[in-house]
Structure formats: C-alpha cells, structure tokens
Write a protein that holds these residues in place. Structure first.
Motif, short mmCIF file in Angstrom:
data_model
loop_
_atom_site.label_atom_id
_atom_site.label_comp_id
_atom_site.label_asym_id
_atom_site.label_seq_id
_atom_site.Cartn_x
_atom_site.Cartn_y
_atom_site.Cartn_z
N VAL A 276 82.00 26.48 11.64
CA VAL A 276 83.45 26.63 11.60
C VAL A 276 83.84 28.03 12.05
O VAL A 276 83.29 29.04 11.58
N GLY A 277 84.78 28.10 12.98
CA GLY A 277 85.21 29.36 13.55
C GLY A 277 84.46 29.75 14.81
O GLY A 277 84.91 30.65 15.54
N ARG A 278 83.33 29.09 15.07
CA ARG A 278 82.56 29.41 16.27
C ARG A 278 83.06 28.63 17.48
O ARG A 278 83.70 27.59 17.34
N GLU A 279 82.78 29.15 18.65
CA GLU A 279 83.05 28.44 19.89
C GLU A 279 81.74 27.84 20.38
O GLU A 279 80.73 28.54 20.50
N GLU A 280 81.77 26.53 20.66
CA GLU A 280 80.56 25.83 21.04
C GLU A 280 80.81 24.98 22.29
O GLU A 280 81.90 24.42 22.47
N ASP A 281 79.78 24.88 23.14
CA ASP A 281 79.84 23.93 24.24
C ASP A 281 79.74 22.52 23.68
O ASP A 281 78.89 22.24 22.82
N VAL A 282 80.59 21.63 24.20
CA VAL A 282 80.62 20.25 23.74
C VAL A 282 80.60 19.33 24.96
O VAL A 282 81.39 19.51 25.89
N LEU A 283 79.69 18.37 24.95
CA LEU A 283 79.65 17.34 25.98
C LEU A 283 80.58 16.22 25.56
O LEU A 283 80.37 15.58 24.52
N VAL A 284 81.60 15.96 26.35
CA VAL A 284 82.63 14.98 25.99
C VAL A 284 82.11 13.57 26.28
O VAL A 284 81.68 13.28 27.40
N GLU A 285 82.17 12.72 25.27
CA GLU A 285 81.77 11.32 25.43
C GLU A 285 82.92 10.44 25.89
O GLU A 285 82.71 9.44 26.56
N GLY A 286 84.14 10.79 25.49
CA GLY A 286 85.31 9.99 25.86
C GLY A 286 86.28 9.90 24.71
O GLY A 286 86.25 10.70 23.77
N VAL A 287 87.16 8.92 24.77
CA VAL A 287 88.12 8.69 23.69
C VAL A 287 87.37 8.30 22.42
O VAL A 287 86.40 7.53 22.46
N SER A 288 87.81 8.81 21.28
CA SER A 288 87.12 8.56 20.02
C SER A 288 87.14 7.09 19.66
O SER A 288 88.11 6.37 19.92
N GLN A 289 86.06 6.66 19.03
CA GLN A 289 86.01 5.30 18.50
C GLN A 289 86.91 5.11 17.29
O GLN A 289 87.22 3.99 16.92
N GLU A 290 87.30 6.22 16.67
CA GLU A 290 88.14 6.15 15.47
C GLU A 290 89.62 5.98 15.81
O GLU A 290 90.34 5.24 15.15
N THR A 291 90.08 6.71 16.83
CA THR A 291 91.49 6.64 17.21
C THR A 291 91.65 7.11 18.65
O THR A 291 90.95 8.03 19.09
N GLU A 292 92.58 6.52 19.36
CA GLU A 292 92.84 6.91 20.75
C GLU A 292 93.52 8.28 20.84
O GLU A 292 93.66 8.82 21.93
N LEU A 293 93.91 8.85 19.71
CA LEU A 293 94.57 10.15 19.71
C LEU A 293 93.58 11.30 19.80
O LEU A 293 93.99 12.46 19.97
N LEU A 294 92.29 11.03 19.68
CA LEU A 294 91.27 12.07 19.71
C LEU A 294 90.24 11.79 20.79
O LEU A 294 89.97 10.64 21.12
N LEU A 295 89.68 12.87 21.31
CA LEU A 295 88.48 12.75 22.12
C LEU A 295 87.26 12.92 21.21
O LEU A 295 87.38 13.40 20.07
N GLU A 296 86.11 12.54 21.72
CA GLU A 296 84.88 12.63 20.94
C GLU A 296 83.78 13.22 21.81
O GLU A 296 83.67 12.88 22.99
N GLY A 297 82.99 14.11 21.24
CA GLY A 297 81.88 14.70 21.99
C GLY A 297 80.80 15.18 21.05
O GLY A 297 80.82 14.89 19.85
N ARG A 298 79.84 15.92 21.60
CA ARG A 298 78.71 16.41 20.81
C ARG A 298 78.38 17.85 21.20
O ARG A 298 78.44 18.21 22.37
N THR A 299 78.01 18.65 20.21
CA THR A 299 77.49 19.99 20.48
C THR A 299 76.03 19.88 20.88
O THR A 299 75.41 18.81 20.83
N ARG A 300 75.44 21.02 21.21
CA ARG A 300 74.01 21.09 21.51
C ARG A 300 73.18 20.65 20.30
O ARG A 300 72.04 20.22 20.46
N PHE A 301 73.75 20.73 19.11
CA PHE A 301 73.02 20.47 17.88
C PHE A 301 73.12 19.02 17.42
O PHE A 301 72.68 18.71 16.31
#
Length: 442
Positions: free
Chosen positions: A377-402
C-alpha cells in the motif's frame, strides 16, 4: 469445417498439451466450438494426479456422454493422465467413449480420429511413456489471453515422492533443448506474449539430462527475446541454487516470484515423503532468497494429514508459516493414491482431523497473506492488465509481478484507462486478504 468441443482439465502443463492437440486438429480441418451440442467431436484431456482430479474427469466424461446420447453420431474421445493411469479400467467401465488415447499418442489424434468407424467404440491406444517430447515445430493454439502463455520446458520427473504417481504416469525426466525453447519463446513473443511462465514438474531439474541448467536456459531466453516478464513456477526446494537467485537479482525481466512446493516443514514428515530436505534446509533456503532477492514473493503448497503426521508436526508447520511470512500458500488434505508407496503407510490420519488441520493452516495464512499485501500500500507497481474485472465492468483487473496468473489474487484498477496486455504503473491504495486496489498513474 468439422467442429470439436475440447475440455482441458488439470494443471497448466496439461493445458499446453491441450493447446498442441487443438493446433494439430485445426490443421486437419477441425474448428473448436464452446457448445458441445454443436460439435461432432467431444474431446476431454484429463488429469489423473489425485483422487479429486480423477472424480472431476469422470464426471466430465459422463456429462459429455449424455450429450453424445442425444446425438449418437458424435464421437467422444478421452486422453491425458487419467487414460495413462487407468486406461484398461476406463475402457471396461465407460463404453460410451469411442477412443481412449495415452499421452504419447496425443499428436496422432487427427489420424486416430479419422480411423474411427460407426461400429467400433472403446478403442484404447496406450503405450508406456517414452522419450517423446513436444517441440516448437508442433502447431499450437493458445487458449490463454494473447499477452501471456506457458512454456513447458521438461516432461516427466525423476523425483520419487512417496505420495506421487507422476513418474509412473509421465515417465522419467526429459528436458527440451534450449534452442527449441528459444524458437518457441520467439514465436510467442511475436504473437504478443508479454508474460511467459516457465513450467515443469520440477523446474530446477531442467537440463540435468542434457548437461545444462535452468540458469543457462534463462540467459538464452533473456538474450534471444525481449519478453518483459519471465515467471518461474514449480521449483524443487533442495535445488534452488545461488546462481539462479543471483541471476534473478541481476535481471529485472525475471520476476521476483518463486513457486516452491514445500509439501511440509516437519523433517520427519518430509523424510516419509522422500523429499530431499528438512526444516533446517527450508529455513536456510528462505534466508538465502531473502538475502539475494529481497523483494521476492514466495508461493508454496503444503499437505496436511500425511500418514503419521502428529499434532507436533502441525504446530511446527504453523510456527514456520508465522516465522517465514510467505506471500501465497496453497493447502490440501492428503489422500491415498492407488499405486503410490504412501498409500500403504500407517497410521492414517482421520478425515475429520485432516479437515481441522487444513482449516487452521488456511486461517493463519489468510492473516499472513493480508499482512504481506499491506506492505504494498502506497507503493507504485507495474501491473499487467488482464481486462475488465470479472466482478464489475466499472473496474479493470490486472496482476503485479508478485501475483501469478490463475492461482494468486489480482489488482482491481479503479482509476485510469488501459487495454488488455498493457503493463502500466499503478499506485496501490488498498490491500485485502488476497487482492489489491489502485489507480493507474502512467
């Protein structure tokens, strides 16, 4: 074109086999469809590693058999680990299946399917696992999003864990030549892959049969491709070398993430599992990783309820998890596997005790995982974007290196715009038990 419906069960290694089968079938005039009712061919690639996987596979075969019953002209073909392990039994018990194919004959599927006649049924093509290996020359149809893929670098396994049937099902270790893996990695890069996950039954065993090693392969992949994210999955604890860790520290394209199945931490239990390390070796391994790759995320899998496991063994496991503070842990209760040495071990742990131990370990790890995520929390991280979230179309979803695909949590992106496959900079604002929340800043 002829239409097929493919169901792929089990692990990512099995999925690569499915992608290769699909590639060869497409060259033979078949087209994949989502709805089995629309297909002339129903194909199931099974897992037979553990009992729940066997049950899932049989259920899927029976589901598709009902579809075939509604249209007897359909052909039902079953392949994969379940066939390799129980081929003759399946042939006797599942007369609805037209063709059973073992692992070594999967690339012959177009030929074998073309030979099926209306009155045949129940044919079994099964050989002992040989020296066969997949290669970059084989056609492959990716089933993953175009920006990520798996690279299977070995087949089989030489570890003889007492609970595991993989060597019997898949055969001895065979490493693919580095030059062939580089060719495949280049092709995947040209197809748009930005995250390439190297997979094997034991990644650290790569090259031991060729006079090579995993670090040598990684250096070639780094030199011959520009894929930004290389992820390492399924490493044997006793074989993680300082050379590998130092290479990870030097090369930011090798993600600071290691999936190292411990299976347990008690030296007594590990000895009965025929694992080549004990609790002290695990302590030293984690210390080496922390020292050489300080920001590395660690994932492991653990088994509870192995024959002879005591309360003291479980408490040692809990104490180690509390001390080590691992990022991701998968836990499963032990089950006897027919043919595995551990199936004969005594004393057995009652099912209700296994479940209670499972719940205790999972509860502790949920707390640890959330604490580990809070450090971001508070850090800046590279995120690979997967696409629109499976939870809601209002969010995108991705993953950090971790966070590895399909097994770890994700990052919900609540600010900014990006396309699937983009690697964007995200400021992490919230941490939940398994997931993060943040907004794009660049």
């Amino acid at each position: 074109m002829k239409r097929l419906h493919l169901t792929s069960l089990g692990c990512a290694k099995n999925l690569v086999d499915s992608e290769l089968m699909l590639g060869s079938l497409e060259l033979s005039g078949w087209r994949a469809v989502e709805d089995p009712a629309e297909a002339e061919l129903l194909l199931v690639n099974t897992c037979g590693f553990i009992r729940p996987a066997v049950e899932e596979a049989v259920d899927e075969i029976l589901r598709l058999a009902e579809c075939k019953q509604a249209d007897p002209a359909k052909k039902l073909v079953v392949t994969g680990c379940l066939v390799q392990r129980y081929g003759k039994d399946l042939q006797n018990e599942l007369p609805e299946v037209d063709l059973f194919v073992g692992i070594d004959d999967q690339q012959r599927l177009p030929e074998l399917i073309s030979e099926l006649t209306g009155g045949e049924g129940g044919r079994l093509i099964l050989h002992q696992p040989s020296c066969g290996l997949i290669s970059s020359a084989m056609p492959r149809r990716l089933s993953t999003p175009p920006f990520r893929s798996w690279l299977k670098i070995t087949e089989g396994c030489d570890n003889r864990c007492t609970y595991c049937m993989i060597p019997a099902i898949r055969g001895k270790l065979r490493s693919r030549p580095a030059a062939d893996l580089v060719i495949e990695a280049r092709a995947l890069e040209q197809a748009g892959v930005k995250e390439l996950s190297l997979i094997a039954q034991d990644l650290t065993a790569y090259g031991s049969d060729l006079g090579s090693s995993l670090p040598v392969l990684l250096r070639q992949l780094l030199q011959e491709t520009e894929i930004p994210w290389l992820r390492l999955l399924y490493l044997y604890p006793a074989s993680v070398t300082d050379e590998l860790l130092d290479l990870m520290a030097e090369q930011p394209r090798i993600l600071p993430y290691l999936d190292i199945p411990f299976q347990h931490v008690s030296s007594a239990v590990l000895q009965r599992m025929n694992r080549r390390y004990g609790s002290k070796e695990l302590d030293r391994l984690i210390a080496r990783i922390s020292r050489r790759v300080p920001d590395c995320a660690l994932r492991t899998t653990l088994m509870v309820g192995f024959p002879g496991e005591t309360e003291d063994d479980v408490q040692e496991l809990l104490d180690c998890l509390q001390s080590w503070q691992l990022d991701h842990v998968g836990v499963f209760p032990y089950e006897d596997e027919e043919g595995a040495p551990a199936a004969e071990f005594q004393p057995k742990v009652p099912d209700e005790v296994k479940q209670e131990r499972f719940a205790r370990v999972m509860e502790l790890q949920a707390q640890i995982s959330q604490q580990r995520l809070r450090r971001l929390v508070g850090r800046e991280e590279d995120v690979l974007v997967e696409g629109v979230s499976q939870e809601t179309e209002l969010l995108l979803e991705g993953r950090t290196r971790f966070q590895a695909p399909e097994i770890d949590g994700c990052v919900y992106i609540n600010e900014g715009e990006a396309s699937p496959g983009d690697i964007v900079r995200v400021r992490i604002a919230e941490a939940h038990i398994y997931d993060l929340v943040g907004g794009i800043i660049s």
